[in-house]
Design a protein around this motif. Structure first.
Motif, PDB file in Angstrom:
ATOM      1  N   ALA A 109       0.841  -1.195   0.000  1.00  0.00           N
ATOM      2  CA  ALA A 109       0.000   0.000   0.000  1.00  0.00           C
ATOM      3  C   ALA A 109       0.875   1.244   0.000  1.00  0.00           C
ATOM      4  N   VAL A 110       0.277   2.355  -0.382  1.00  0.00           N
ATOM      5  CA  VAL A 110       0.979   3.639  -0.380  1.00  0.00           C
ATOM      6  C   VAL A 110       1.533   3.928   1.012  1.00  0.00           C
ATOM      7  N   GLY A 111       2.798   4.336   1.078  1.00  0.00           N
ATOM      8  CA  GLY A 111       3.411   4.681   2.350  1.00  0.00           C
ATOM      9  C   GLY A 111       4.060   3.518   3.064  1.00  0.00           C
ATOM     10  N   ASP A 112       4.218   2.374   2.379  1.00  0.00           N
ATOM     11  CA  ASP A 112       4.895   1.242   3.014  1.00  0.00           C
ATOM     12  C   ASP A 112       6.384   1.513   3.225  1.00  0.00           C
ATOM     13  N   TRP A 113       6.942   2.456   2.469  1.00  0.00           N
ATOM     14  CA  TRP A 113       8.296   2.947   2.740  1.00  0.00           C
ATOM     15  C   TRP A 113       8.310   4.427   2.398  1.00  0.00           C
ATOM     16  N   GLY A 114       9.408   5.126   2.666  1.00  0.00           N
ATOM     17  CA  GLY A 114       9.381   6.580   2.658  1.00  0.00           C
ATOM     18  C   GLY A 114       9.821   7.280   1.394  1.00  0.00           C
ATOM     19  N   GLY A 115      10.215   6.537   0.348  1.00  0.00           N
ATOM     20  CA  GLY A 115      10.611   7.184  -0.892  1.00  0.00           C
ATOM     21  C   GLY A 115      12.027   7.739  -0.843  1.00  0.00           C
ATOM     22  N   ILE A 116      12.349   8.537  -1.858  1.00  0.00           N
ATOM     23  CA  ILE A 116      13.670   9.158  -1.991  1.00  0.00           C
ATOM     24  C   ILE A 116      13.488  10.666  -1.947  1.00  0.00           C
ATOM     25  N   VAL A 117      14.283  11.339  -1.115  1.00  0.00           N
ATOM     26  CA  VAL A 117      14.178  12.790  -0.938  1.00  0.00           C
ATOM     27  C   VAL A 117      15.507  13.445  -1.304  1.00  0.00           C
ATOM     28  N   PHE A 118      15.461  14.414  -2.212  1.00  0.00           N
ATOM     29  CA  PHE A 118      16.627  15.232  -2.544  1.00  0.00           C
ATOM     30  C   PHE A 118      16.473  16.582  -1.851  1.00  0.00           C
ATOM     31  N   SER A 137      17.632  19.339  -8.143  1.00  0.00           N
ATOM     32  CA  SER A 137      17.467  19.194  -9.591  1.00  0.00           C
ATOM     33  C   SER A 137      18.167  17.954 -10.137  1.00  0.00           C
ATOM     34  N   PRO A 138      17.772  16.762  -9.685  1.00  0.00           N
ATOM     35  CA  PRO A 138      18.342  15.537 -10.255  1.00  0.00           C
ATOM     36  C   PRO A 138      17.731  15.232 -11.617  1.00  0.00           C
ATOM     37  N   THR A 139      18.229  14.177 -12.244  1.00  0.00           N
ATOM     38  CA  THR A 139      17.623  13.642 -13.462  1.00  0.00           C
ATOM     39  C   THR A 139      16.881  12.360 -13.115  1.00  0.00           C
ATOM     40  N   ILE A 140      15.618  12.296 -13.524  1.00  0.00           N
ATOM     41  CA  ILE A 140      14.797  11.104 -13.316  1.00  0.00           C
ATOM     42  C   ILE A 140      14.347  10.646 -14.699  1.00  0.00           C
ATOM     43  N   SER A 141      14.817   9.482 -15.127  1.00  0.00           N
ATOM     44  CA  SER A 141      14.586   9.082 -16.512  1.00  0.00           C
ATOM     45  C   SER A 141      14.310   7.586 -16.617  1.00  0.00           C
ATOM     46  N   ASN A 142      13.458   7.239 -17.579  1.00  0.00           N
ATOM     47  CA  ASN A 142      13.196   5.842 -17.937  1.00  0.00           C
ATOM     48  C   ASN A 142      12.726   5.001 -16.750  1.00  0.00           C
ATOM     49  N   CYS A 143      11.965   5.620 -15.859  1.00  0.00           N
ATOM     50  CA  CYS A 143      11.540   4.941 -14.636  1.00  0.00           C
ATOM     51  C   CYS A 143      10.058   4.590 -14.672  1.00  0.00           C
ATOM     52  N   GLN A 144       9.705   3.580 -13.889  1.00  0.00           N
ATOM     53  CA  GLN A 144       8.321   3.220 -13.604  1.00  0.00           C
ATOM     54  C   GLN A 144       8.025   3.703 -12.182  1.00  0.00           C
ATOM     55  N   SER A 146      12.314  25.906  -5.793  1.00  0.00           N
ATOM     56  CA  SER A 146      12.859  26.210  -7.127  1.00  0.00           C
ATOM     57  C   SER A 146      13.553  25.005  -7.752  1.00  0.00           C
ATOM     58  N   SER A 147      13.006  23.827  -7.540  1.00  0.00           N
ATOM     59  CA  SER A 147      13.568  22.609  -8.129  1.00  0.00           C
ATOM     60  C   SER A 147      13.473  22.658  -9.652  1.00  0.00           C
ATOM     61  N   LYS A 148      14.502  22.125 -10.301  1.00  0.00           N
ATOM     62  CA  LYS A 148      14.542  22.091 -11.766  1.00  0.00           C
ATOM     63  C   LYS A 148      14.986  20.708 -12.250  1.00  0.00           C
ATOM     64  N   PRO A 149      14.257  19.671 -11.887  1.00  0.00           N
ATOM     65  CA  PRO A 149      14.671  18.329 -12.313  1.00  0.00           C
ATOM     66  C   PRO A 149      14.444  18.110 -13.804  1.00  0.00           C
ATOM     67  N   SER A 206       7.346  28.202  -8.316  1.00  0.00           N
ATOM     68  CA  SER A 206       8.690  28.624  -8.713  1.00  0.00           C
ATOM     69  C   SER A 206       9.529  27.487  -9.283  1.00  0.00           C
ATOM     70  N   ALA A 207       8.996  26.264  -9.299  1.00  0.00           N
ATOM     71  CA  ALA A 207       9.738  25.135  -9.872  1.00  0.00           C
ATOM     72  C   ALA A 207       9.710  25.218 -11.396  1.00  0.00           C
ATOM     73  N   ASP A 208      10.731  24.654 -12.026  1.00  0.00           N
ATOM     74  CA  ASP A 208      10.801  24.703 -13.488  1.00  0.00           C
ATOM     75  C   ASP A 208      11.395  23.401 -14.026  1.00  0.00           C
ATOM     76  N   PRO A 209      10.647  22.303 -13.917  1.00  0.00           N
ATOM     77  CA  PRO A 209      11.152  21.027 -14.427  1.00  0.00           C
ATOM     78  C   PRO A 209      11.236  21.025 -15.951  1.00  0.00           C
ATOM     79  N   THR A 210      12.081  20.136 -16.470  1.00  0.00           N
ATOM     80  CA  THR A 210      12.124  19.843 -17.897  1.00  0.00           C
ATOM     81  C   THR A 210      11.424  18.514 -18.119  1.00  0.00           C
ATOM     82  N   PHE A 211      10.386  18.509 -18.960  1.00  0.00           N
ATOM     83  CA  PHE A 211       9.615  17.299 -19.227  1.00  0.00           C
ATOM     84  C   PHE A 211       9.826  16.843 -20.662  1.00  0.00           C
ATOM     85  N   SER A 212       9.946  15.517 -20.833  1.00  0.00           N
ATOM     86  CA  SER A 212      10.040  14.967 -22.184  1.00  0.00           C
ATOM     87  C   SER A 212       9.709  13.482 -22.151  1.00  0.00           C
TER      88      SER A 212
END
Length: 440
Positions: free
Chosen positions: A198-207, A250-257, A270-273, A293-299
């Motif tokens: 279920a949602v919240g079974d672990w805490g995820g990744i935080v930058f 502002s990390p890169t998150i790519s090709n993920c499920q 002001s995150s810009k991932p 104020s965030a400005d992500p790049t989406f593709s």
């Protein structure tokens, strides 16, 4: 049995020993603290952990049998680097069949490799607490690894650099201990079909702010991760969270499920991932939440089975100026925005909403102590502020995905309120359509 950092590794040996009924205080039958003895041909049973390897422990750990552990057979720090060979886990009577990863703050760069025991290649890892990657250090997770968690407090906090760079045929997986679709063994909590993730079974990744912008999460699967009560406390402020949360990062998150979460990606301040070629699915609200104020790049991203198919605008005290732009995401040209909570624009901060943007709300409003400008144009179109239930505007129009079940009405959302301190010289509503507001 405890080996401290002052122990002499070269002459510290346990061979053909049996260690049982130990581990008081959440320790191991054999515990090592920055120590690297030789442990060979031993049996460890009925301990909290069979063996615990804290800090930079690098024991030679060979030909051992571990079973009947109260939690996991082996618990180790990310910085530990044991030499494993020909060890056997008795997977009939541990609470979790996995190698446990102890929490704490990395003391050096760390590489998490695939580890195997006899007949079980690439054993699942289990987070036992949250781990922090401090500024200046790097945590590298090798491809093909599966990391599970069983509490929402168990998370990876990145202040330095995270490299989780896998391949399509050998993805890295972060998921719930109740998720029997991944890992070796897959049924890590040993309950068959008795529990479901279920949602919240672990805490995820935080930058966090200052984390290395070259951090990458590539070809990873992330499921069921969210922080306790979906909130994260940083610098005297509470933030909601996603499976991957960024606070001025502002990390890169790519090709993920990325799925089975409240929000898939949460980009605060002001995150810009760079968010590229990801599939985000099964979210409670919007697949992506972002600050004004965030400005992500989406593709190249796709959304599937999301509660609200839109980009979420985080409700917060907006302290950095920004622009709400037309964005083309997941096949939706000029995708709809949804206001996720009351947004207060601080004095000295200016927010601009570009022509043609559609912002919907299911209750929250915008309160202006600084500057707020929304100006439509003939070429770009009107700026629209309307109800989440209004299917006549936005892309997709049926943002809440309920067809004709709900219809908009006056008072569906609050207001745009210009306070006494707002900047009259900047504030402007021109060529805007404002509908179904006025609650309260």
């Amino acid at each position: 049995m405890v080996f401290n950092d002052a122990s002499i590794d070269s002459v510290s040996v346990m061979r053909r020993c049996t260690v049982t009924f130990a581990g008081a205080g959440s320790t191991g039958g054999i515990s090592m603290y920055n120590a690297s003895p030789t442990i060979d041909s031993c049996s460890m049973a009925n301990n909290h952990f069979g063996a615990m390897m804290q800090g930079a422990s690098s024991p030679v750990f060979t030909n051992n049998t571990i079973g009947s552990s109260e939690l996991v057979p082996i618990a180790m720090s990310f910085n530990a680097n044991p030499v494993f060979s020909n060890n056997s886990f008795s997977f009939s009577d541990n609470t979790y069949d996995a190698i446990g990863l102890l929490g704490g703050t990395l003391s050096t760069d760390a590489i998490l490799p695939i580890r195997s025991v006899t007949s079980i290649p690439n054993v699942t890892y289990l987070l036992l607490d949250y781990v922090t990657v401090p500024s200046g250090l790097t945590l590298t997770i090798k491809k093909g690894i599966v990391i599970k968690g069983y509490q929402s407090s168990q998370r990876i906090v990145v202040q330095g650099k995270l490299v989780a760079n896998a391949t399509p045929d050998s993805m890295i997986v972060f998921t719930s201990a109740k998720d029997d679709n991944f890992g070796n063994p897959k049924d890590s909590n040993k309950d068959g079909n008795a529990s479901t993730p279920a949602v919240g079974d672990w805490g995820g990744i935080v930058f966090e702010p200052g984390s290395d912008t070259s951090s990458v999460i590539n070809y990873c699967t992330l499921n069921y991760g969210n922080l306790p009560y979906y909130l994260y406390y940083y610098n005297s402020t509470w933030y909601y969270s996603g499976e991957v949360t960024m606070i001025n990062a502002s990390p890169t998150i790519s090709n993920c499920q990325i799925g089975n979460s409240v929000y898939g990606i949460y980009a605060a301040l002001s995150s810009k991932p760079k968010v590229i070629n990801n599939s985000i699915f099964n979210t409670q609200y919007t697949p992506i939440a972002m600050s004004f104020s965030a400005d992500p790049t989406f593709s190249g991203n796709t959304f599937n089975n999301t509660g609200w198919t839109a980009l979420g605008l985080i409700g917060e005290y907006v302290a950095s100026s920004g622009t709400v732009k037309q964005r083309n995401v997941a096949g939706y040209n000029n995708i709809t925005y949804v206001l996720l909570g009351d947004a207060t624009i601080n004095s000295g901060t200016n927010v601009t909403v570009d022509a043609g943007v559609v912002i919907k709300s299911n209750g929250p409003g915008i309160y202006v102590n600084g500057g707020f400008r929304a100006k439509g144009t003939v070429a770009g179109g009107q700026v629209v502020f309307t109800s989440l239930k209004d299917d006549n505007f936005g892309n997709p129009g049926d943002t809440n995905g309920d067809g004709a079940v709900t219809s908009p009405a006056a008072g569906n959302w609050s207001t745009i309120r210009f306070q006494a301190t707002s900047d009259d010289s900047f504030c402007l509503l021109d060529s805007c359509l404002i509908k179904f507001g006025g609650s309260g």
